[in-house]
Enzyme design. Structure first.
Site, mmCIF file in Angstrom:
data_model
loop_
_atom_site.group_PDB
_atom_site.id
_atom_site.type_symbol
_atom_site.label_atom_id
_atom_site.label_comp_id
_atom_site.label_asym_id
_atom_site.label_seq_id
_atom_site.Cartn_x
_atom_site.Cartn_y
_atom_site.Cartn_z
ATOM 1 C CE LYS A 189 -8.607 -2.451 7.223
ATOM 2 N NZ LYS A 189 -8.245 -3.277 6.022
ATOM 3 C CB SER A 243 0.097 3.507 0.218
ATOM 4 O OG SER A 243 -1.281 3.704 0.479
ATOM 5 C CD GLU A 265 5.977 4.371 11.545
ATOM 6 O OE1 GLU A 265 7.039 4.509 10.913
ATOM 7 O OE2 GLU A 265 5.736 4.960 12.616
ATOM 8 C CB CYS A 300 8.316 -0.480 4.152
ATOM 9 S SG CYS A 300 9.128 -1.045 5.654
ATOM 10 C CD GLU A 399 6.459 2.033 -1.472
ATOM 11 O OE1 GLU A 399 5.292 2.437 -1.348
ATOM 12 O OE2 GLU A 399 7.129 1.594 -0.522
HETATM 13 P P1 NAD Z 1 -2.308 0.461 1.655
HETATM 14 O O1 NAD Z 1 -2.069 1.868 2.088
HETATM 15 O O2 NAD Z 1 -3.017 0.232 0.392
HETATM 16 O O3 NAD Z 1 -3.137 -0.328 2.774
HETATM 17 C C1 NAD Z 1 -2.698 -0.370 4.112
HETATM 18 C C2 NAD Z 1 -3.896 -0.586 5.014
HETATM 19 O O4 NAD Z 1 -4.749 0.550 4.902
HETATM 20 C C3 NAD Z 1 -4.741 -1.809 4.665
HETATM 21 O O5 NAD Z 1 -5.183 -2.411 5.860
HETATM 22 C C4 NAD Z 1 -5.911 -1.195 3.918
HETATM 23 O O6 NAD Z 1 -7.088 -1.963 3.991
HETATM 24 C C5 NAD Z 1 -6.078 0.107 4.659
HETATM 25 N N1 NAD Z 1 -6.780 1.146 3.899
HETATM 26 C C6 NAD Z 1 -6.879 1.296 2.553
HETATM 27 N N2 NAD Z 1 -7.654 2.361 2.261
HETATM 28 C C7 NAD Z 1 -8.050 2.899 3.436
HETATM 29 C C8 NAD Z 1 -8.870 4.011 3.791
HETATM 30 N N3 NAD Z 1 -9.444 4.786 2.877
HETATM 31 N N4 NAD Z 1 -9.045 4.278 5.101
HETATM 32 C C9 NAD Z 1 -8.461 3.525 6.054
HETATM 33 N N5 NAD Z 1 -7.710 2.437 5.768
HETATM 34 C C10 NAD Z 1 -7.491 2.132 4.482
HETATM 35 O O7 NAD Z 1 -0.870 -0.242 1.692
HETATM 36 P P2 NAD Z 1 -0.511 -1.741 1.279
HETATM 37 O O8 NAD Z 1 -0.553 -1.803 -0.192
HETATM 38 O O9 NAD Z 1 -1.278 -2.714 2.095
HETATM 39 O O10 NAD Z 1 1.000 -1.830 1.805
HETATM 40 C C11 NAD Z 1 2.060 -1.389 1.094
HETATM 41 C C12 NAD Z 1 2.514 -0.024 1.558
HETATM 42 O O11 NAD Z 1 2.873 -0.057 2.946
HETATM 43 C C13 NAD Z 1 3.765 0.419 0.835
HETATM 44 O O12 NAD Z 1 3.669 1.789 0.545
HETATM 45 C C14 NAD Z 1 4.860 0.164 1.858
HETATM 46 O O13 NAD Z 1 6.033 0.895 1.666
HETATM 47 C C15 NAD Z 1 4.166 0.540 3.114
HETATM 48 N N6 NAD Z 1 4.864 -0.030 4.277
HETATM 49 C C16 NAD Z 1 5.547 0.810 5.138
HETATM 50 C C17 NAD Z 1 6.247 0.286 6.231
HETATM 51 C C18 NAD Z 1 6.974 1.165 7.212
HETATM 52 O O14 NAD Z 1 7.387 0.685 8.273
HETATM 53 N N7 NAD Z 1 7.167 2.452 6.928
HETATM 54 C C19 NAD Z 1 6.239 -1.095 6.451
HETATM 55 C C20 NAD Z 1 5.551 -1.927 5.548
HETATM 56 C C21 NAD Z 1 4.864 -1.364 4.480
#
Ligand code: NAD
Length: 495
Positions: A189, A243, A265, A300, A399
């Site tokens: 997804k 997140s 992650e 990230c 963050e």
């Molecule tokens: P997000 O958590 O908003 O979304 C991530 C994914 O989760 C998307 O595909 C989104 O559609 C999905 N999602 C959202 N709500 C959901 C739910 N209720 N149930 C299931 N899936 C759901 O994050 P983002 O804004 O896309 O990305 C940024 C975040 O990702 C930042 O916090 C960043 O630090 C983190 N990140 C971490 C790493 C790592 O390796 N640790 C790498 C890249 C990004």
């Protein structure tokens, strides 16, 4: 090497609407619903993608389960799986320019970074796990005479992968390639604001010989498609990057459904600690500016907190600002650009709100903090620096995921460690010193999954990336990532 003429051709290419890919076929949502794809470069609608819901997720999980059970993938010799993964790597490389430009039109990362970090890293990841296939052994236990204890590795079955909008191809590949290498099938997804390049990557996997049903993708929102994947009763492992707020929900979904294993992650608030003995301070300042402002801070591991020894504090902040002000922010499809667009309007609004709060909390705004180039219709924020940020402020503790650096001076190694470790996160850190003993002490004392020494970022697929503290509970990359996607099975044999 990609050049500007090629980029300018590709940026005009029509973008076809995106469908789910289930059992090897492009399909619309059962409901017929779609989502607009807005380009952060100029705010225009590029195309639309299918908006999946629980019914589409169920179709995809059923296809993945059938493909797993009949052994069309798990039943292959590991080296045969490895050959297909390596063919995928070659196919990604052959199409790197097109993939990179498509991805940039979707999420705004500057092309100079995207070309290496997206198709480049995705191809390297498929090649790495392809090469690892057939090189992993089980174990024979040191059991008593007359008994034989064998420890086998088995694939878990169906893996759900949910990925964010920053570096979708790289992070998608970290999960897909490792899960496939050990024989699982996958339902992916992507993030709703960055699905297009991943959809093409999944097509490439099929063209390179991956059997139908082994890798399925359902696009759509997190609340609908993501939650349905998290709650599905027939998904064995969920691998997530995103997140902390969504990570928490996924743990709840697992508890409410089938207790699937959930690997998270998550985000970071990573400190870069610069000691007065760091050597060439101008070079270090350039690394610090790159460590926070490349990809407009949407990384990230971005070094979003600068901790600098008080003796060089004022001078060093000036140097960082000098480098930051030379960075070109703007059109991510211009090869000269150092920092591209913010991926969505919602993310831009959230970053600007964090800047307003930081001002109210007493940090000194030294540069940036405002929208740029609004006349383009795109989402841009220039390098932003807040000096003397209070340790308890939201800017230091939360963050922002944007081009916003907080600066805090420190007087001793111990104080630096206390400030650095004083958030709930533990994803990454950096240490800059010429004192090798101090460098090793800091590596040991900093709470982080990766500590960079006299550099920042760039760790390749050979080493794990995982969060300590509230930055996560798993690892991507390296052979360690395979453990997420397999079960141990013991055979205890009376001889
Ligand atoms: P997000 O958590 O908003 O979304 C991530 C994914 O989760 C998307 O595909 C989104 O559609 C999905 N999602 C959202 N709500 C959901 C739910 N209720 N149930 C299931 N899936 C759901 O994050 P983002 O804004 O896309 O990305 C940024 C975040 O990702 C930042 O916090 C960043 O630090 C983190 N990140 C971490 C790493 C790592 O390796 N640790 C790498 C890249 C990004």
């Amino acid at each position: 090497m990609i050049d500007q003429t090629r980029i300018d051709q590709l940026r005009m290419a029509p973008v076809l609407p995106g469908s789910h890919i289930i059992d090897g076929k492009a399909v619309a949502s059962a409901s017929g619903a779609t989502l607009d794809v807005v380009s952060p470069i100029d705010g225009t609608v590029l195309t639309h993608i299918a908006a999946g819901d629980a019914e589409d997720i169920d179709r995809a999980v059923r296809a993945a389960r059938a493909a797993f059970e009949d052994g069309r993938w798990s039943g292959l010799a590991p080296v045969a799986r490895g050959r297909i993964l390596q063919r995928i790597a070659e196919a990604i490389e052959a199409e790197a320019d097109t993939l990179a430009v498509l991805g940039v039109r979707d999420n705004g990362t500057e092309i100079s970074m995207a070309i290496k970090a997206e198709p480049g890293s995705a191809a390297a990841t498929f090649r790495y796990y392809g090469e690892l296939c057939g090189k992993e052994y089980g174990q024979v236990a040191p059991s008593a005479p007359g008994t034989l204890g064998l420890v086998h590795h088995e694939p878990v079955g169906v893996v759900g992968a949910i990925v964010p909008w920053n570096f979708p191809m790289m992070i998608g590949a970290w999960k897909i390639a490792a899960a496939l290498a050990v024989g699982n099938t996958v339902v992916l997804k992507p993030a709703e604001v960055a699905s297009l390049a991943l959809l093409r990557l999944v097509e490439i996997c099929h063209e390179a010989g991956l059997p139908d049903g082994v890798l399925n993708v359902v696009t759509g929102t997190g609340a609908e498609a993501g939650a349905a994947l998290g709650r599905h009763m027939d998904v064995d492992v969920l691998a997530f990057t995103g997140s902390g707020a969504v990570g928490r929900k996924l743990l709840e979904y697992a508890a409410q459904s089938n207790l699937k294993r959930v690997y998270l992650e998550l985000g970071g608030k990573s400190p870069a600690v610069v000691f007065a003995d760091a050597g060439n301070l101008d070079k270090v300042a350039a690394v610090i500016a790159g460590g926070i402002y490349r990809d407009s801070g949407q990384v990230c591991i971005a070094a979003s907190r600068l901790l600098v020894e008080r003796a060089i504090h004022a001078e060093f902040v000036e140097r960082v600002m000098a480098h930051a002000s030379k960075m070109r922010v703007g059109d991510p499809l211009d090869l000269r650009t150092n920092a591209g667009a913010i991926a969505s309007e919602a993310q831009m609004t959230s970053i600007l709100a964090a800047c307003e709060q930081a001002k109210g909390d007493g940090a000194d705004l030294r540069m940036g903090g405002a929208r740029m180039a609004a006349e383009t219709g795109g989402y841009y924020i220039g390098p932003t620096l807040f000096d003397n940020a209070p340790q308890t402020s939201a800017l230091v503790q939360n963050e922002v995921f944007g081009p916003v650096l907080s600066v805090q001076p420190f007087d001793s190694e111990g104080e630096a460690v206390a400030i650095a470790n004083g958030t709930s996160y533990g994803l990454a850190a950096g240490v800059f010193t010429r004192d090798i003993s101090r460098a090793h002490r800091m590596v040991a004392r900093l709470r982080a999954g990766v500590v960079h020494v006299n550099t920042y970022g760039g760790a390749d697929v050979s080493v794990p990336l995982g969060g300590h503290g509230q930055s996560g509970n798993g690892h991507d990359k390296s052979p360690h990532a395979l453990d997420k996607f397999r079960n141990l099975k013991t055979a205890w044999i009376q001889l």
